[in-house]
Design a protein around this motif. Structure first.
Motif, PDB file in Angstrom:
ATOM      1  N   LYS A  13       9.173  70.810  -0.088  1.00 12.06           N
ATOM      2  CA  LYS A  13       9.103  72.264  -0.211  1.00 12.06           C
ATOM      3  C   LYS A  13      10.225  72.830  -1.076  1.00 12.06           C
ATOM      4  CE  LYS A  13       6.845  72.946   4.268  1.00 12.06           C
ATOM      5  NZ  LYS A  13       5.523  72.916   3.803  1.00 12.06           N
ATOM      6  N   GLU A  14      11.360  72.142  -1.109  1.00  9.48           N
ATOM      7  CA  GLU A  14      12.513  72.618  -1.875  1.00  9.48           C
ATOM      8  C   GLU A  14      12.329  72.447  -3.387  1.00  9.48           C
ATOM      9  OE1 GLU A  14      12.995  69.873   0.370  1.00  9.48           O
ATOM     10  OE2 GLU A  14      13.142  71.282   2.037  1.00  9.48           O
ATOM     11  N   LEU A  15      11.369  71.627  -3.788  1.00 11.84           N
ATOM     12  CA  LEU A  15      11.184  71.313  -5.204  1.00 11.84           C
ATOM     13  C   LEU A  15      10.055  72.130  -5.821  1.00 11.84           C
ATOM     14  CD1 LEU A  15      11.474  67.427  -5.136  1.00 11.84           C
ATOM     15  CD2 LEU A  15      13.253  69.094  -5.658  1.00 11.84           C
ATOM     16  N   LEU A  16      10.209  72.417  -7.100  1.00  8.64           N
ATOM     17  CA  LEU A  16       9.166  73.090  -7.859  1.00  8.64           C
ATOM     18  C   LEU A  16       7.945  72.166  -7.939  1.00  8.64           C
ATOM     19  CD1 LEU A  16       8.321  75.437  -9.726  1.00  8.64           C
ATOM     20  CD2 LEU A  16       9.316  74.142 -11.607  1.00  8.64           C
ATOM     21  N   ASP A  17       6.762  72.749  -7.793  1.00  9.28           N
ATOM     22  CA  ASP A  17       5.512  71.999  -7.909  1.00  9.28           C
ATOM     23  C   ASP A  17       4.756  72.541  -9.130  1.00  9.28           C
ATOM     24  OD1 ASP A  17       3.091  70.725  -7.666  1.00  9.28           O
ATOM     25  OD2 ASP A  17       2.589  71.556  -5.713  1.00  9.28           O
ATOM     26  N   PRO A  18       4.966  71.943 -10.315  1.00  6.53           N
ATOM     27  CA  PRO A  18       4.334  72.488 -11.524  1.00  6.53           C
ATOM     28  C   PRO A  18       2.810  72.501 -11.461  1.00  6.53           C
ATOM     29  CG  PRO A  18       5.675  70.539 -12.058  1.00  6.53           C
ATOM     30  CD  PRO A  18       5.799  70.796 -10.590  1.00  6.53           C
ATOM     31  N   GLN A  19       2.200  71.489 -10.836  1.00 10.60           N
ATOM     32  CA  GLN A  19       0.736  71.491 -10.708  1.00 10.60           C
ATOM     33  C   GLN A  19       0.286  72.640  -9.818  1.00 10.60           C
ATOM     34  OE1 GLN A  19       0.162  67.247  -9.484  1.00 10.60           O
ATOM     35  NE2 GLN A  19      -1.610  67.423 -10.826  1.00 10.60           N
ATOM     36  N   GLY A  20       0.986  72.828  -8.720  1.00  8.96           N
ATOM     37  CA  GLY A  20       0.650  73.923  -7.817  1.00  8.96           C
ATOM     38  C   GLY A  20       0.801  75.273  -8.485  1.00  8.96           C
ATOM     39  N   LYS A  21       1.860  75.434  -9.280  1.00  8.42           N
ATOM     40  CA  LYS A  21       2.084  76.682 -10.009  1.00  8.42           C
ATOM     41  C   LYS A  21       0.956  76.937 -11.006  1.00  8.42           C
ATOM     42  CE  LYS A  21       4.813  80.129 -11.097  1.00  8.42           C
ATOM     43  NZ  LYS A  21       4.868  81.296 -10.246  1.00  8.42           N
ATOM     44  N   ALA A  22       0.531  75.886 -11.726  1.00  7.79           N
ATOM     45  CA  ALA A  22      -0.571  76.023 -12.684  1.00  7.79           C
ATOM     46  C   ALA A  22      -1.866  76.417 -11.976  1.00  7.79           C
ATOM     47  CB  ALA A  22      -0.759  74.723 -13.459  1.00  7.79           C
ATOM     48  N   VAL A  23      -2.138  75.809 -10.833  1.00  5.93           N
ATOM     49  CA  VAL A  23      -3.351  76.151 -10.081  1.00  5.93           C
ATOM     50  C   VAL A  23      -3.277  77.594  -9.595  1.00  5.93           C
ATOM     51  CG1 VAL A  23      -4.682  75.651  -7.990  1.00  5.93           C
ATOM     52  CG2 VAL A  23      -3.866  73.776  -9.429  1.00  5.93           C
ATOM     53  N   MET A  73      11.321  62.987  -3.812  1.00 12.73           N
ATOM     54  CA  MET A  73      10.518  64.135  -4.236  1.00 12.73           C
ATOM     55  C   MET A  73       9.372  64.492  -3.306  1.00 12.73           C
ATOM     56  SD  MET A  73      10.365  63.118  -8.314  1.00 12.73           S
ATOM     57  CE  MET A  73       8.705  63.631  -8.378  1.00 12.73           C
ATOM     58  N   GLU A  74       9.018  63.591  -2.380  1.00 12.76           N
ATOM     59  CA  GLU A  74       7.808  63.803  -1.578  1.00 12.76           C
ATOM     60  C   GLU A  74       8.060  63.550  -0.094  1.00 12.76           C
ATOM     61  OE1 GLU A  74       4.391  62.338  -4.672  1.00 12.76           O
ATOM     62  OE2 GLU A  74       5.599  60.789  -3.717  1.00 12.76           O
ATOM     63  N   ALA A  75       7.264  64.230   0.709  1.00 10.21           N
ATOM     64  CA  ALA A  75       7.230  63.992   2.153  1.00 10.21           C
ATOM     65  C   ALA A  75       5.826  63.507   2.497  1.00 10.21           C
ATOM     66  CB  ALA A  75       7.544  65.274   2.907  1.00 10.21           C
ATOM     67  N   PHE A  76       5.697  62.783   3.592  1.00  6.29           N
ATOM     68  CA  PHE A  76       4.371  62.310   3.996  1.00  6.29           C
ATOM     69  C   PHE A  76       4.187  62.507   5.490  1.00  6.29           C
ATOM     70  CE2 PHE A  76       7.099  58.622   4.537  1.00  6.29           C
ATOM     71  CZ  PHE A  76       6.683  58.098   5.752  1.00  6.29           C
ATOM     72  N   ASP A  77       2.929  62.584   5.882  1.00  4.54           N
ATOM     73  CA  ASP A  77       2.540  62.528   7.284  1.00  4.54           C
ATOM     74  C   ASP A  77       1.221  61.795   7.343  1.00  4.54           C
ATOM     75  OD1 ASP A  77       0.219  64.437   7.305  1.00  4.54           O
ATOM     76  OD2 ASP A  77       1.761  65.894   6.810  1.00  4.54           O
ATOM     77  N   PHE A  78       0.865  61.312   8.517  1.00  6.71           N
ATOM     78  CA  PHE A  78      -0.388  60.568   8.628  1.00  6.71           C
ATOM     79  C   PHE A  78      -0.936  60.641  10.046  1.00  6.71           C
ATOM     80  CE2 PHE A  78       2.952  57.455   9.491  1.00  6.71           C
ATOM     81  CZ  PHE A  78       2.478  56.788  10.612  1.00  6.71           C
TER      82      PHE A  78
END
Length: 83
Positions: A13-23, A73-78
């Motif tokens: 969440k602390e990092l910029l998500d360029p794909q998310g911003k483009a969407v 850069m990433e977090a995961f859950d499952f």
């Protein structure tokens, strides 16, 4: 016993998500301005053969930490589903 691991890997969440911003921007251009924030990640399904749910959980955790997610850069859950 067979298990299916459903894994979600998302940018921290602390990092910029360029794909998310483009969407988000393109949804606004399409008249969907109500959408406030989009985060783009990946969904991975693993079929696992394990003696117990604990073993399947540990195998999934190891796969995520060693290969499927970049902890910088990433977090995961499952979730695990038996059968």
């Amino acid at each position: 016993m067979k298990y299916t691991a459903h894994i979600n890997v998302m940018p921290l969440k602390e990092l910029l998500d360029p794909q998310g911003k483009a969407v988000t921007n393109n949804l606004h251009n399409l008249g969907l301005g109500q959408v406030q924030d989009v985060r783009v990640g990946k969904h991975i399904s693993l079929q696992i053969e394990a003696a117990s749910e604990d073993e399947a959980r540990q195998l999934t955790q190891d796969a995520c930490k060693k290969l499927l997610a970049n902890p910088v850069m990433e977090a995961f859950d499952f979730t695990l589903v038996a059968g």
